[in-house]
Design a protein around this motif. Sequence first.
Motif, PDB file in Angstrom:
ATOM      1  N   ILE A 115      36.765  33.772  31.368  1.00 13.18           N
ATOM      2  CA  ILE A 115      36.082  34.625  32.381  1.00 13.18           C
ATOM      3  C   ILE A 115      36.414  35.830  32.442  1.00 13.18           C
ATOM      4  O   ILE A 115      37.953  36.157  32.540  1.00 13.18           O
ATOM      5  N   LYS A 116      35.907  36.864  32.866  1.00 10.82           N
ATOM      6  CA  LYS A 116      36.353  38.137  32.944  1.00 10.82           C
ATOM      7  C   LYS A 116      35.810  38.625  34.373  1.00 10.82           C
ATOM      8  O   LYS A 116      35.053  38.224  35.069  1.00 10.82           O
ATOM      9  N   LEU A 117      36.371  39.831  34.794  1.00 12.87           N
ATOM     10  CA  LEU A 117      36.128  40.339  36.050  1.00 12.87           C
ATOM     11  C   LEU A 117      34.563  40.614  36.166  1.00 12.87           C
ATOM     12  O   LEU A 117      34.072  40.437  37.308  1.00 12.87           O
ATOM     13  N   ASP A 118      34.168  40.970  35.113  1.00 18.18           N
ATOM     14  CA  ASP A 118      32.597  41.373  35.417  1.00 18.18           C
ATOM     15  C   ASP A 118      31.721  40.002  35.642  1.00 18.18           C
ATOM     16  O   ASP A 118      30.448  40.276  36.214  1.00 18.18           O
ATOM     17  N   ASP A 119      32.223  38.962  35.318  1.00 17.90           N
ATOM     18  CA  ASP A 119      31.524  37.663  35.415  1.00 17.90           C
ATOM     19  C   ASP A 119      31.629  37.339  37.085  1.00 17.90           C
ATOM     20  O   ASP A 119      30.798  36.321  37.527  1.00 17.90           O
ATOM     21  N   LEU A 120      32.380  37.939  37.758  1.00 22.18           N
ATOM     22  CA  LEU A 120      32.605  37.433  39.272  1.00 22.18           C
ATOM     23  C   LEU A 120      31.989  38.601  40.309  1.00 22.18           C
ATOM     24  O   LEU A 120      31.982  39.711  40.185  1.00 22.18           O
ATOM     25  N   SER A 121      32.051  37.838  41.475  1.00 19.82           N
ATOM     26  CA  SER A 121      31.734  38.646  42.549  1.00 19.82           C
ATOM     27  C   SER A 121      32.150  37.997  43.880  1.00 19.82           C
ATOM     28  O   SER A 121      32.416  36.910  43.807  1.00 19.82           O
ATOM     29  N   LEU A 122      32.303  38.625  45.173  1.00 19.47           N
ATOM     30  CA  LEU A 122      32.355  37.911  46.299  1.00 19.47           C
ATOM     31  C   LEU A 122      31.110  37.861  47.297  1.00 19.47           C
ATOM     32  O   LEU A 122      30.467  38.545  47.161  1.00 19.47           O
ATOM     33  N   LYS A 123      31.224  36.647  47.899  1.00 16.00           N
ATOM     34  CA  LYS A 123      30.137  36.395  48.845  1.00 16.00           C
ATOM     35  C   LYS A 123      30.408  35.765  50.116  1.00 16.00           C
ATOM     36  O   LYS A 123      31.334  35.019  49.907  1.00 16.00           O
ATOM     37  N   ARG A 124      29.985  36.149  51.289  1.00 18.92           N
ATOM     38  CA  ARG A 124      30.207  35.788  52.355  1.00 18.92           C
ATOM     39  C   ARG A 124      29.752  34.203  52.551  1.00 18.92           C
ATOM     40  O   ARG A 124      28.727  33.878  52.327  1.00 18.92           O
ATOM     41  N   SER A 125      30.978  33.265  52.759  1.00 14.50           N
ATOM     42  CA  SER A 125      30.642  31.930  52.704  1.00 14.50           C
ATOM     43  C   SER A 125      31.228  31.247  53.973  1.00 14.50           C
ATOM     44  O   SER A 125      32.555  31.539  54.433  1.00 14.50           O
ATOM     45  N   ASN A 126      30.729  30.061  54.413  1.00  8.48           N
ATOM     46  CA  ASN A 126      31.083  29.120  55.300  1.00  8.48           C
ATOM     47  C   ASN A 126      31.994  28.107  54.608  1.00  8.48           C
ATOM     48  O   ASN A 126      31.564  27.471  53.720  1.00  8.48           O
ATOM     49  N   ILE A 127      33.162  27.869  54.998  1.00  5.08           N
ATOM     50  CA  ILE A 127      34.438  27.251  54.362  1.00  5.08           C
ATOM     51  C   ILE A 127      34.197  25.827  54.807  1.00  5.08           C
ATOM     52  O   ILE A 127      35.221  25.080  54.643  1.00  5.08           O
ATOM     53  N   ALA A 128      33.575  25.626  56.052  1.00  7.66           N
ATOM     54  CA  ALA A 128      33.616  24.442  56.764  1.00  7.66           C
ATOM     55  C   ALA A 128      33.763  23.051  56.052  1.00  7.66           C
ATOM     56  O   ALA A 128      34.546  22.175  56.425  1.00  7.66           O
ATOM     57  N   TYR A 129      32.894  23.066  55.057  1.00  5.92           N
ATOM     58  CA  TYR A 129      33.009  21.746  54.224  1.00  5.92           C
ATOM     59  C   TYR A 129      33.633  21.823  52.846  1.00  5.92           C
ATOM     60  O   TYR A 129      33.323  20.892  51.743  1.00  5.92           O
ATOM     61  N   LEU A 130      34.246  23.113  52.492  1.00  6.06           N
ATOM     62  CA  LEU A 130      34.740  22.878  51.288  1.00  6.06           C
ATOM     63  C   LEU A 130      36.264  22.738  50.939  1.00  6.06           C
ATOM     64  O   LEU A 130      36.660  22.330  50.092  1.00  6.06           O
ATOM     65  N   ARG A 131      36.932  22.487  52.170  1.00  8.13           N
ATOM     66  CA  ARG A 131      38.276  21.790  52.181  1.00  8.13           C
ATOM     67  C   ARG A 131      39.236  22.862  51.201  1.00  8.13           C
ATOM     68  O   ARG A 131      39.848  21.966  50.427  1.00  8.13           O
ATOM     69  N   ARG A 132      39.153  24.067  51.212  1.00  7.58           N
ATOM     70  CA  ARG A 132      39.952  24.993  50.262  1.00  7.58           C
ATOM     71  C   ARG A 132      39.595  24.802  49.005  1.00  7.58           C
ATOM     72  O   ARG A 132      40.714  25.243  48.159  1.00  7.58           O
ATOM     73  N   ASN A 133      38.949  24.236  48.539  1.00  9.64           N
ATOM     74  CA  ASN A 133      38.417  24.319  47.279  1.00  9.64           C
ATOM     75  C   ASN A 133      37.415  25.456  46.663  1.00  9.64           C
ATOM     76  O   ASN A 133      36.253  25.360  46.347  1.00  9.64           O
ATOM     77  N   TYR A 134      38.157  26.606  46.745  1.00 14.01           N
ATOM     78  CA  TYR A 134      37.553  27.785  46.584  1.00 14.01           C
ATOM     79  C   TYR A 134      38.737  28.796  45.998  1.00 14.01           C
ATOM     80  O   TYR A 134      40.095  28.743  46.291  1.00 14.01           O
ATOM     81  N   PHE A 135      38.080  29.935  45.567  1.00 21.63           N
ATOM     82  CA  PHE A 135      39.095  31.203  45.515  1.00 21.63           C
ATOM     83  C   PHE A 135      38.726  32.366  46.271  1.00 21.63           C
ATOM     84  O   PHE A 135      37.267  32.653  46.486  1.00 21.63           O
ATOM     85  N   THR A 136      39.562  33.141  46.792  1.00 21.18           N
ATOM     86  CA  THR A 136      39.185  34.447  47.552  1.00 21.18           C
ATOM     87  C   THR A 136      39.420  35.471  46.808  1.00 21.18           C
ATOM     88  O   THR A 136      39.329  36.888  47.346  1.00 21.18           O
ATOM     89  N   SER A 137      40.327  35.437  45.390  1.00 21.79           N
ATOM     90  CA  SER A 137      40.356  36.677  44.893  1.00 21.79           C
ATOM     91  C   SER A 137      39.989  36.420  43.390  1.00 21.79           C
ATOM     92  O   SER A 137      40.371  35.533  42.657  1.00 21.79           O
ATOM     93  N   PRO A 138      39.233  37.282  42.894  1.00 18.37           N
ATOM     94  CA  PRO A 138      38.766  37.461  41.450  1.00 18.37           C
ATOM     95  C   PRO A 138      39.988  37.315  40.600  1.00 18.37           C
ATOM     96  O   PRO A 138      39.956  36.828  39.296  1.00 18.37           O
ATOM     97  N   ASP A 139      41.113  37.960  40.829  1.00 17.46           N
ATOM     98  CA  ASP A 139      42.368  38.030  39.934  1.00 17.46           C
ATOM     99  C   ASP A 139      42.642  36.592  39.411  1.00 17.46           C
ATOM    100  O   ASP A 139      43.367  36.368  38.346  1.00 17.46           O
ATOM    101  N   ASP A 140      42.633  35.654  40.587  1.00 10.75           N
ATOM    102  CA  ASP A 140      42.957  34.260  40.467  1.00 10.75           C
ATOM    103  C   ASP A 140      42.079  33.435  39.200  1.00 10.75           C
ATOM    104  O   ASP A 140      42.593  32.585  38.853  1.00 10.75           O
ATOM    105  N   LEU A 141      41.158  34.127  38.773  1.00 12.41           N
ATOM    106  CA  LEU A 141      40.060  33.573  38.029  1.00 12.41           C
ATOM    107  C   LEU A 141      40.237  34.033  36.458  1.00 12.41           C
ATOM    108  O   LEU A 141      39.723  33.622  35.417  1.00 12.41           O
TER     109      LEU A 141
END
Length: 225
Positions: A115-141
């Motif tokens: 995975i490279k930076l060009d493969d990623l973007s940010l999207k406004r998302s509802n986290i109500a049912y994700l239970r922290r199973n997500y990333f908020t920074s592309p750098d982590d990926l």
Amino acid sequence: MLGTLLPVSGLYADTSTDSGSEQAIEQFLDLQVSRYAASIGSQDYHIRLKPLRDLPDCDEPLQKTLSDPEEPIGRLTITLECHRPQYWKARAKAEVEVFLPLVVAKQTISRRQLIKLDDLSLKRSNIAYLRRNYFTSPDDLIGQTSRRKIIAGKIISPKMVESPQLVQRNEEVIIEATYGAMTARMKGIALESGAKGNTIRVRNLSSNKEVFATVTGKQRVRTTF
């Protein structure tokens, strides 16, 4: 300045003179949700309180209990209690959305793709049912490898990616051994595969001894003596 998530007790007292009204309950919810949202770096949330039935009179502020005070998101139940002039209990229902910019696949990512930076973007998302199973920074990926195909626009969860194997079983590695301020390097053979930070078994080719070492880079491990 973002707030912090304060300790939440089981009961909340409302100082409103109309404590049984929808407005009072919404104010109570807004306080709890805004604190939680601020604790995870968000000020973007929406509360939808379902219509209430007529409540009996109460001579004191209602006590309010959240079904999930630590993470007040998603479908919530608010238990209302009154003790005077007579005891009664009722429940209100609410739907709470909290939004964060989450990392998604900008385009479809193939299985086993680096995975490279060009493969990623940010999207406004509802986290109500994700239970922290997500990333908020592309750098982590960046530098991770996809475990399966990820379609464009999909929120990326930790289960979808893994650290690449920097050391493969049976390949030659450089063992960096430290003892106090001294450092020595020698050749070895990896007896296990491993990603960065993993502890694996390696054989020192000089002494033919097996040691445990931590993967530090491509075909490189570190141990202490």
